[in-house]
Design a protein around this motif. Structure first.
Motif, PDB file in Angstrom:
ATOM      1  N   GLY A  11     -20.784  18.248  20.145  1.00 49.02           N
ATOM      2  CA  GLY A  11     -21.569  19.140  21.035  1.00 49.02           C
ATOM      3  C   GLY A  11     -21.418  20.594  21.363  1.00 49.02           C
ATOM      4  N   ASP A  33     -20.302  14.032  22.767  1.00 49.13           N
ATOM      5  CA  ASP A  33     -19.294  14.590  22.725  1.00 49.13           C
ATOM      6  C   ASP A  33     -18.242  14.276  23.807  1.00 49.13           C
ATOM      7  OD1 ASP A  33     -17.521  17.076  23.472  1.00 49.13           O
ATOM      8  OD2 ASP A  33     -18.643  17.826  21.508  1.00 49.13           O
ATOM      9  N   ASP A  35     -16.438  15.834  25.630  1.00 49.39           N
ATOM     10  CA  ASP A  35     -16.242  16.932  26.687  1.00 49.39           C
ATOM     11  C   ASP A  35     -17.151  16.443  28.093  1.00 49.39           C
ATOM     12  OD1 ASP A  35     -16.391  19.105  28.280  1.00 49.39           O
ATOM     13  OD2 ASP A  35     -17.069  20.826  26.829  1.00 49.39           O
ATOM     14  N   VAL A  38     -20.313  18.398  28.459  1.00 49.50           N
ATOM     15  CA  VAL A  38     -21.211  18.674  27.222  1.00 49.50           C
ATOM     16  C   VAL A  38     -22.716  18.735  27.486  1.00 49.50           C
ATOM     17  CG1 VAL A  38     -21.448  16.453  26.766  1.00 49.50           C
ATOM     18  CG2 VAL A  38     -21.598  18.057  24.887  1.00 49.50           C
ATOM     19  N   LYS A  41     -23.614  22.281  28.971  1.00 53.31           N
ATOM     20  CA  LYS A  41     -23.375  23.150  27.689  1.00 53.31           C
ATOM     21  C   LYS A  41     -24.608  23.084  26.813  1.00 53.31           C
ATOM     22  CE  LYS A  41     -18.328  23.451  28.092  1.00 53.31           C
ATOM     23  NZ  LYS A  41     -17.074  23.139  27.560  1.00 53.31           N
ATOM     24  N   VAL A  42     -24.830  21.849  26.252  1.00 53.91           N
ATOM     25  CA  VAL A  42     -25.711  21.636  25.413  1.00 53.91           C
ATOM     26  C   VAL A  42     -27.306  22.179  25.874  1.00 53.91           C
ATOM     27  CG1 VAL A  42     -27.081  20.174  23.799  1.00 53.91           C
ATOM     28  CG2 VAL A  42     -24.431  20.339  24.173  1.00 53.91           C
TER      29      VAL A  42
END
Length: 308
Positions: A11, A33, A35, A38, A41-42
């Protein structure tokens, strides 16, 4: 093969950009992902990218909400017809990812890697059966730049490369097919060749970083956005075409090629380039520069859409 449900593994910037484009095309996306942040963020990336894609007419059938997030790559690929792999470009991570997802894939699923520095042959040993695995290398950012380089080889099943190309083209991409593996594929090698000479011109004192950049975007870069260099030179000789162009300019180009620089990114060279870029940015942040880049790309794409 419409592949209505897709998966993105990884991601980061590339994976998030692919996810945005898949969603815009009306497909659903399963994202993996490791993280923990994620999803935030995505979703933020998609929210930022969506208005830009709307300007290009890419979001008429899509929804930014048709995305799910998964804690394992195995869960993400379940039921996905097309999987875009974007995990870190380290061969061990690639191989481990492929070995993990292979038993969970649908029989007809295609997996495409976004890898830029690894070749298909280097990645295939991660599979028991690599017949439905291809390289689908985008140009950043994938939701704005049309190019995808698609690669298969003698281990790739018949029709898989063509199906991958058809899928990419159905979501607005422009594909090229490589008939032979080379490090960096096609576009990155062209980019590397141009940048090598750009760096040489700077460190040899011919021009500043800003002026070399300006020479590209306001000169040949503008023409390259219309047609490639060989076709442009073909047009440059009028009725005589490329043969006449080469007859006239062969000595000139041979002399230039002999004089092109051979440079390496040493610490001193990197520092000089970084200072030049800082001066060129004139205080604009990376986010502001990215917004300017995207706005220019969108404007160019919209202006040529009908002509394409």
């Amino acid at each position: 093969m419409e592949f209505q449900h897709t998966a993105c593994l990884g991601g980061g910037v590339i994976g998030a950009s692919w996810a945005a484009l898949f969603l815009a095309s009306g497909r659903s996306v399963a994202m993996f992902d490791p993280d923990p942040a994620v999803e935030t963020k995505v979703r933020s990336y998609i929210e930022t990218a969506w208005p830009t894609m709307t300007q290009l007419g890419l979001t008429d059938h899509g929804s930014p909400d048709a995305i799910s997030f998964h804690s394992s790559a195995v869960k993400a690929v379940e039921g996905a017809g097309f999987v875009q792999e974007n995990v870190p470009e380290r061969i061990q991570i690639k191989h481990e990812t492929f070995a993990a997802i292979e038993p969970a894939l649908m029989r007809e699923a295609i997996v495409a890697s976004s890898a830029s520095g690894l070749t298909l042959s280097q990645m295939q040993p991660g599979w028991r059966d690599p017949s439905r695995f291809v390289l689908g290398h985008p140009f950043n950012p994938p939701h704005l730049i049309p190019l995808v380089e698609v690669v298969g080889n003698d281990q790739t099943a018949g029709g898989v490369v063509e199906a991958a190309q058809q899928f990419y083209e159905s979501i607005g991409k422009t594909t090229i097919r490589l008939h032979k593996e080379v490090p960096g594929h096609v576009a990155n090698r062209l980019q590397a060749a141009i940048w090598r000479e750009a760096v040489h011109l700077v460190i040899s004192g011919v021009a500043s970083v800003e002026d070399v950049d300006k020479a590209v975007w306001s000169g040949p870069g503008l023409r390259w956005a219309a047609m490639g260099p060989t076709m442009l030179f073909n047009l440059g000789a009028g009725e005589g075409g490329l043969r006449a162009f080469c007859d006239h300019f062969s000595d000139t180009f041979n002399g230039w090629w002999d004089d092109l620089g051979q440079v390496y990114l040493t610490e001193d060279v990197t520092q000089r380039l970084a200072s030049g870029v800082e001066a060129e940015a004139r205080g604009m942040s990376p986010a502001e520069l990215s917004q300017k880049r995207d706005a220019l790309i969108v404007a160019l794409q919209k202006s040529v859409a009908d002509l394409r």
